[in-house]
Design a protein around this motif. Structure first.
Motif, PDB file in Angstrom:
ATOM      1  N   LEU A   7       0.846  -1.227  -0.155  1.00 38.82           N
ATOM      2  CA  LEU A   7      -0.154  -0.047   0.001  1.00 38.82           C
ATOM      3  C   LEU A   7       0.879   1.401   0.036  1.00 38.82           C
ATOM      4  O   LEU A   7       0.578   2.364  -0.684  1.00 38.82           O
ATOM      5  CB  LEU A   7      -0.886  -0.016   1.206  1.00 38.82           C
ATOM      6  N   GLY A  49      -5.509  -1.191  -2.828  1.00 45.94           N
ATOM      7  CA  GLY A  49      -6.070  -2.013  -2.118  1.00 45.94           C
ATOM      8  C   GLY A  49      -5.320  -3.492  -1.840  1.00 45.94           C
ATOM      9  O   GLY A  49      -4.540  -3.893  -2.659  1.00 45.94           O
ATOM     10  N   TYR A  50      -5.993  -4.205  -0.943  1.00 41.65           N
ATOM     11  CA  TYR A  50      -5.594  -5.568  -0.597  1.00 41.65           C
ATOM     12  C   TYR A  50      -6.515  -6.661  -0.316  1.00 41.65           C
ATOM     13  O   TYR A  50      -7.552  -6.001   0.370  1.00 41.65           O
ATOM     14  CB  TYR A  50      -4.339  -5.661   0.120  1.00 41.65           C
ATOM     15  N   THR A  79     -13.726  -5.373  -3.528  1.00 40.10           N
ATOM     16  CA  THR A  79     -12.724  -4.187  -3.506  1.00 40.10           C
ATOM     17  C   THR A  79     -12.551  -3.547  -4.814  1.00 40.10           C
ATOM     18  O   THR A  79     -12.164  -2.563  -4.912  1.00 40.10           O
ATOM     19  CB  THR A  79     -11.285  -5.160  -2.845  1.00 40.10           C
ATOM     20  N   ARG A 120      -6.624   6.789  -4.315  1.00 44.99           N
ATOM     21  CA  ARG A 120      -6.263   6.303  -3.006  1.00 44.99           C
ATOM     22  C   ARG A 120      -6.864   7.416  -1.751  1.00 44.99           C
ATOM     23  O   ARG A 120      -7.201   6.745  -0.717  1.00 44.99           O
ATOM     24  CB  ARG A 120      -4.651   6.242  -2.892  1.00 44.99           C
ATOM     25  N   ALA A 137      -9.672   6.424   1.158  1.00 48.69           N
ATOM     26  CA  ALA A 137      -9.214   6.870   2.462  1.00 48.69           C
ATOM     27  C   ALA A 137     -10.625   7.593   2.966  1.00 48.69           C
ATOM     28  O   ALA A 137     -11.021   7.257   4.120  1.00 48.69           O
ATOM     29  CB  ALA A 137      -8.143   7.586   2.624  1.00 48.69           C
ATOM     30  N   HIS A 188     -13.891   5.313   3.426  1.00 50.07           N
ATOM     31  CA  HIS A 188     -13.591   4.756   4.516  1.00 50.07           C
ATOM     32  C   HIS A 188     -13.814   5.265   5.917  1.00 50.07           C
ATOM     33  O   HIS A 188     -14.637   4.866   6.759  1.00 50.07           O
ATOM     34  CB  HIS A 188     -12.666   3.771   4.667  1.00 50.07           C
ATOM     35  N   ALA A 237       0.973   2.792   7.893  1.00 47.84           N
ATOM     36  CA  ALA A 237       0.796   1.416   7.841  1.00 47.84           C
ATOM     37  C   ALA A 237       1.625   0.235   8.434  1.00 47.84           C
ATOM     38  O   ALA A 237       0.810  -0.684   9.103  1.00 47.84           O
ATOM     39  CB  ALA A 237       0.961   1.339   6.264  1.00 47.84           C
ATOM     40  N   GLN A 274      -8.036  -3.505   9.005  1.00 45.52           N
ATOM     41  CA  GLN A 274      -7.934  -3.507   7.712  1.00 45.52           C
ATOM     42  C   GLN A 274      -8.391  -2.068   7.246  1.00 45.52           C
ATOM     43  O   GLN A 274      -7.644  -1.521   6.349  1.00 45.52           O
ATOM     44  CB  GLN A 274      -8.791  -4.537   7.008  1.00 45.52           C
ATOM     45  N   LEU A 302      -5.776   0.853   5.474  1.00 48.42           N
ATOM     46  CA  LEU A 302      -6.003   1.463   4.063  1.00 48.42           C
ATOM     47  C   LEU A 302      -5.986   3.167   4.249  1.00 48.42           C
ATOM     48  O   LEU A 302      -5.226   3.514   3.292  1.00 48.42           O
ATOM     49  CB  LEU A 302      -7.281   0.777   3.484  1.00 48.42           C
ATOM     50  N   SER A 305      -2.542   4.249   4.624  1.00 51.21           N
ATOM     51  CA  SER A 305      -1.520   4.114   3.680  1.00 51.21           C
ATOM     52  C   SER A 305      -1.698   4.946   2.707  1.00 51.21           C
ATOM     53  O   SER A 305      -0.919   5.478   1.941  1.00 51.21           O
ATOM     54  CB  SER A 305      -1.683   2.640   3.160  1.00 51.21           C
ATOM     55  N   PHE A 306      -3.019   5.299   2.435  1.00 55.66           N
ATOM     56  CA  PHE A 306      -3.159   6.356   1.303  1.00 55.66           C
ATOM     57  C   PHE A 306      -3.354   7.822   1.627  1.00 55.66           C
ATOM     58  O   PHE A 306      -3.293   8.692   0.699  1.00 55.66           O
ATOM     59  CB  PHE A 306      -4.826   5.826   0.976  1.00 55.66           C
TER      60      PHE A 306
END
Length: 329
Positions: free
Chosen positions: A112, A118-119, A132, A193, A197, A200, A283, A299, A303, A306-307
């Motif tokens: 990320l 994403g993962y 996703t 990204r 973020a 979410h 992250a 999770q 995300l 990380s973004f």
């Protein structure tokens, strides 16, 4: 400002406008896993091209332009991390999703950080992979309306008080991202990204914060943010005080130097001692710690962290601040 050579993003997260089919490049060295994932993707009407390693994936990208790349983490020739990093440098307009094995959260965090959008853990492919994909592709839209005017904008400020209505999430994120993209503040993949973020963070503020709904009674992230689903648990809370009167306060500022978004709910907050604090909240530290946070929440936080370039909570745990720096690194 950072000019973006690829098509500029200007409208985000509108599920109703997302085409059902996407062109997907699947990079997976296991033939068995590749067949399983291809069937899963094709069942969702996606068009899939499979290659067996990262080197072949890069060769394919030079000749073809898929909508999305899904890559395994551990592969010969070029592994998933190296592929993601190379894509960020050479194919930054194409988002990627990493598929990880059990216990590889720290490697997922590194992917990320290097540019993945994403993962998905392999153990949850059947219920998370296609959601996703929608999360990522839903942020990529083209709308040239006002593009010339917006490109001259130097600073923009939004302030919203949102009721707990999930149908407001996509339009709000889309508006923020449309203006930011029009100002040419970030390369397109970084806009994707950032949009994920913010989305979410908004869903967390509504569900966890204002409505205080336990995770096992929540609709999925995709159902809430993309389909506007209000399930029975939400309907019950929306008929009761104090839940129904609470709002999510959003303040967003976009300038040449940074995009700053502060999201505050009116719920009781949470114990922030379970996550790293400001200055440490990235992250890698989230993946290695946050033992008191559920896997689903972890999770989501991974995300978000990380973004963006900076992220922190207030002491009460009912406010999150996201900062994405703009301009040359």
């Amino acid at each position: 400002m950072v000019p973006s050579p690829e098509p500029r993003l200007s409208c985000l997260l509108n599920t109703k406008e997302v085409d059902a089919m996407a062109k997907i490049l699947l990079v997976e060295d296991s033939a068995t896993q590749a067949v399983e994932m291809t069937m899963l993707l094709q069942a969702a009407d996606h068009e899939v091209v499979h290659v067996a390693n990262g080197q072949l994936g890069l060769s394919h990208l030079k000749d073809q332009a898929p909508d999305l790349v899904i890559t395994d983490l551990e592969m010969p020739e070029i592994n998933g991390l190296q592929l993601v990093e190379s894509m960020r440098a050479n194919f930054s307009h194409i988002p990627s999703i990493l598929v990880t094995s059990h216990g590889s959260e720290e490697l997922a965090a590194e992917a990320l950080r290097r540019g993945a959008a994403g993962y998905v853990p392999k153990t949850r492919m059947s219920d998370l992979l296609n959601d996703t994909i929608v999360d990522v592709l839903g942020v990529i839209r083209s709308d040239a309306s006002y593009a010339k005017l917006i490109s001259t904008l130097k600073k923009n400020v939004f302030v919203f008080d949102l009721p707990s209505d999930p149908e407001l999430i996509s339009p709000l994120v889309g508006l923020l991202m449309q203006v930011s993209a029009g100002m040419e503040l970030l390369p397109s993949i970084e806009m994707v990204r950032l949009g994920v973020a913010v989305e979410h963070s908004l869903t967390n503020a509504m569900l966890h914060g204002n409505l205080e709904i336990p995770r096992d009674k929540q609709p999925s992230h995709g159902q809430l943010a993309r389909e506007g689903v209000i399930n029975d648990a939400m309907k019950e809370r929306l008929s009761q005080e104090p839940y129904k009167s609470r709002v999510t306060h959003v303040e967003a500022t976009a300038s040449e130097h940074a995009i700053r978004i502060v999201i505050t709910d009116q719920g009781p907050g949470f114990d922030t001692s379970n996550v790293p604090q400001a200055g440490e909240l990235d992250a890698s530290s989230l993946a290695a710690s946050a033992d008191g946070v559920s896997q689903g929440d972890k999770q989501g936080l991974l995300l978000i962290a990380s973004f963006v370039d900076q992220m922190w909570f207030n002491d009460q745990g009912n406010q999150i601040t996201l900062v994405k720096r703009c301009g040359a690194e």
